[in-house]
Design a protein around this motif. Sequence first.
Motif, PDB file in Angstrom:
ATOM      1  N   LEU A 263     -45.704  42.914   5.285  1.00 37.25           N
ATOM      2  CA  LEU A 263     -44.526  42.159   5.702  1.00 37.25           C
ATOM      3  C   LEU A 263     -44.885  40.693   5.946  1.00 37.25           C
ATOM      4  O   LEU A 263     -44.182  39.781   5.485  1.00 37.25           O
ATOM      5  CB  LEU A 263     -43.926  42.794   6.963  1.00 37.25           C
ATOM      6  CG  LEU A 263     -42.695  42.127   7.564  1.00 37.25           C
ATOM      7  CD1 LEU A 263     -41.547  42.059   6.572  1.00 37.25           C
ATOM      8  CD2 LEU A 263     -42.268  42.883   8.827  1.00 37.25           C
TER       9      LEU A 263
ATOM     10  N   HIS B 137     -32.084  33.864   3.545  1.00 37.83           N
ATOM     11  CA  HIS B 137     -33.278  34.096   4.342  1.00 37.83           C
ATOM     12  C   HIS B 137     -32.884  34.286   5.800  1.00 37.83           C
ATOM     13  O   HIS B 137     -31.752  34.026   6.194  1.00 37.83           O
ATOM     14  CB  HIS B 137     -34.279  32.941   4.201  1.00 37.83           C
ATOM     15  CG  HIS B 137     -33.626  31.605   4.176  1.00 37.83           C
ATOM     16  ND1 HIS B 137     -33.297  30.963   3.016  1.00 37.83           N
ATOM     17  CD2 HIS B 137     -33.171  30.806   5.168  1.00 37.83           C
ATOM     18  CE1 HIS B 137     -32.691  29.823   3.288  1.00 37.83           C
ATOM     19  NE2 HIS B 137     -32.604  29.698   4.591  1.00 37.83           N
TER      20      HIS B 137
ATOM     21  N   LEU C   5     -38.242  34.306   6.441  1.00 39.09           N
ATOM     22  CA  LEU C   5     -38.422  35.468   5.582  1.00 39.09           C
ATOM     23  C   LEU C   5     -37.236  35.548   4.621  1.00 39.09           C
ATOM     24  O   LEU C   5     -36.082  35.569   5.062  1.00 39.09           O
ATOM     25  CB  LEU C   5     -38.509  36.742   6.442  1.00 39.09           C
ATOM     26  CG  LEU C   5     -38.588  38.086   5.738  1.00 39.09           C
ATOM     27  CD1 LEU C   5     -39.802  38.166   4.817  1.00 39.09           C
ATOM     28  CD2 LEU C   5     -38.618  39.210   6.765  1.00 39.09           C
TER      29      LEU C   5
ATOM     30  N   THR D 113     -34.588  37.257   2.457  1.00 41.77           N
ATOM     31  CA  THR D 113     -34.002  38.595   2.604  1.00 41.77           C
ATOM     32  C   THR D 113     -34.141  39.435   1.333  1.00 41.77           C
ATOM     33  O   THR D 113     -34.294  40.656   1.434  1.00 41.77           O
ATOM     34  CB  THR D 113     -32.527  38.512   3.046  1.00 41.77           C
ATOM     35  OG1 THR D 113     -31.823  37.614   2.207  1.00 41.77           O
ATOM     36  CG2 THR D 113     -32.435  38.035   4.470  1.00 41.77           C
TER      37      THR D 113
ATOM     38  N   LEU E  81     -37.507  40.965   1.550  1.00 39.17           N
ATOM     39  CA  LEU E  81     -37.514  42.001   2.582  1.00 39.17           C
ATOM     40  C   LEU E  81     -36.872  43.284   2.058  1.00 39.17           C
ATOM     41  O   LEU E  81     -37.410  44.377   2.258  1.00 39.17           O
ATOM     42  CB  LEU E  81     -36.782  41.516   3.834  1.00 39.17           C
ATOM     43  CG  LEU E  81     -36.669  42.510   4.983  1.00 39.17           C
ATOM     44  CD1 LEU E  81     -38.042  42.942   5.478  1.00 39.17           C
ATOM     45  CD2 LEU E  81     -35.849  41.912   6.121  1.00 39.17           C
ATOM     46  N   LYS E  82     -35.760  43.161   1.345  1.00 39.55           N
ATOM     47  CA  LYS E  82     -35.087  44.346   0.804  1.00 39.55           C
ATOM     48  C   LYS E  82     -35.946  45.063  -0.232  1.00 39.55           C
ATOM     49  O   LYS E  82     -35.912  46.292  -0.335  1.00 39.55           O
ATOM     50  CB  LYS E  82     -33.724  43.958   0.246  1.00 39.55           C
ATOM     51  CG  LYS E  82     -32.748  43.593   1.364  1.00 39.55           C
ATOM     52  CD  LYS E  82     -31.430  43.085   0.846  1.00 39.55           C
ATOM     53  CE  LYS E  82     -30.542  42.681   2.023  1.00 39.55           C
ATOM     54  NZ  LYS E  82     -29.256  42.155   1.581  1.00 39.55           N
TER      55      LYS E  82
ATOM     56  N   ILE F 202     -41.524  49.733   6.828  1.00 42.29           N
ATOM     57  CA  ILE F 202     -40.793  48.464   6.834  1.00 42.29           C
ATOM     58  C   ILE F 202     -39.285  48.737   6.752  1.00 42.29           C
ATOM     59  O   ILE F 202     -38.500  48.053   7.406  1.00 42.29           O
ATOM     60  CB  ILE F 202     -41.281  47.538   5.701  1.00 42.29           C
ATOM     61  CG1 ILE F 202     -42.749  47.147   5.951  1.00 42.29           C
ATOM     62  CG2 ILE F 202     -40.399  46.290   5.600  1.00 42.29           C
ATOM     63  CD1 ILE F 202     -43.395  46.341   4.838  1.00 42.29           C
TER      64      ILE F 202
ATOM     65  N   GLY G 174     -36.555  47.490   9.404  1.00 45.40           N
ATOM     66  CA  GLY G 174     -35.305  46.818   9.059  1.00 45.40           C
ATOM     67  C   GLY G 174     -34.094  47.520   9.649  1.00 45.40           C
ATOM     68  O   GLY G 174     -33.136  46.875  10.097  1.00 45.40           O
TER      69      GLY G 174
END
Length: 187
Positions: free
Chosen positions: A21, A45, A103, A105, A108-109, A118, A122
């Motif tokens: 991450l 983000h 970060l 997004t 992250l997804k 992770i 989330g």
Amino acid sequence: MEIDQVIDTIYNIPEVSKVNLKKFITEVSYPKGHLLMEANKVIPHMYFIKKGIVRAYSSGINNEITFWFGNEGEPVVSMNSYVNNQPGYENIELLEDCQLYKLETDRLKKLFNEDIHIANWGRKFAERELIKTEELIISRQFKPALERYKDLIKDKPDLLKRVQLGHIASYLGITQVSLSRVRAEIK
């Protein structure tokens, strides 16, 4: 607040997941007054506050309504952009010089699909944001200004030293004159 603390505050994940991450988190700094997010724009983000304080507000015809303050360790995100990839409704202004963790997004997804830890992080993040929103709505609907002010003192005592009284009054849904009365009542 260091990024490891921020991540752990949301949800503890294994070290290998945390390292993955953190690969996609960068540090950025902006000056006081900077508009971090603008209403009616998709924000791709999210941020976490390392140092500083921000406010979220919406603009009306003749005024701005502050509805949230964030300080060290807290996320700064347009939930409509994060969840739906649609324009948000909030403006986010820095009330101090800020150091932030940024970060993307989309990245992250993708991590959600690659690492269940992770993904759970989330989910916990989204759950926490939902609860904060519910608490804000309930407070605004059912608590008088004095009680909202006392909650603010209890939950975020440093705000009173770091934020203009006009923003605090707006957050509480009252005028500055009413805020002066509330403050006098507490003393």
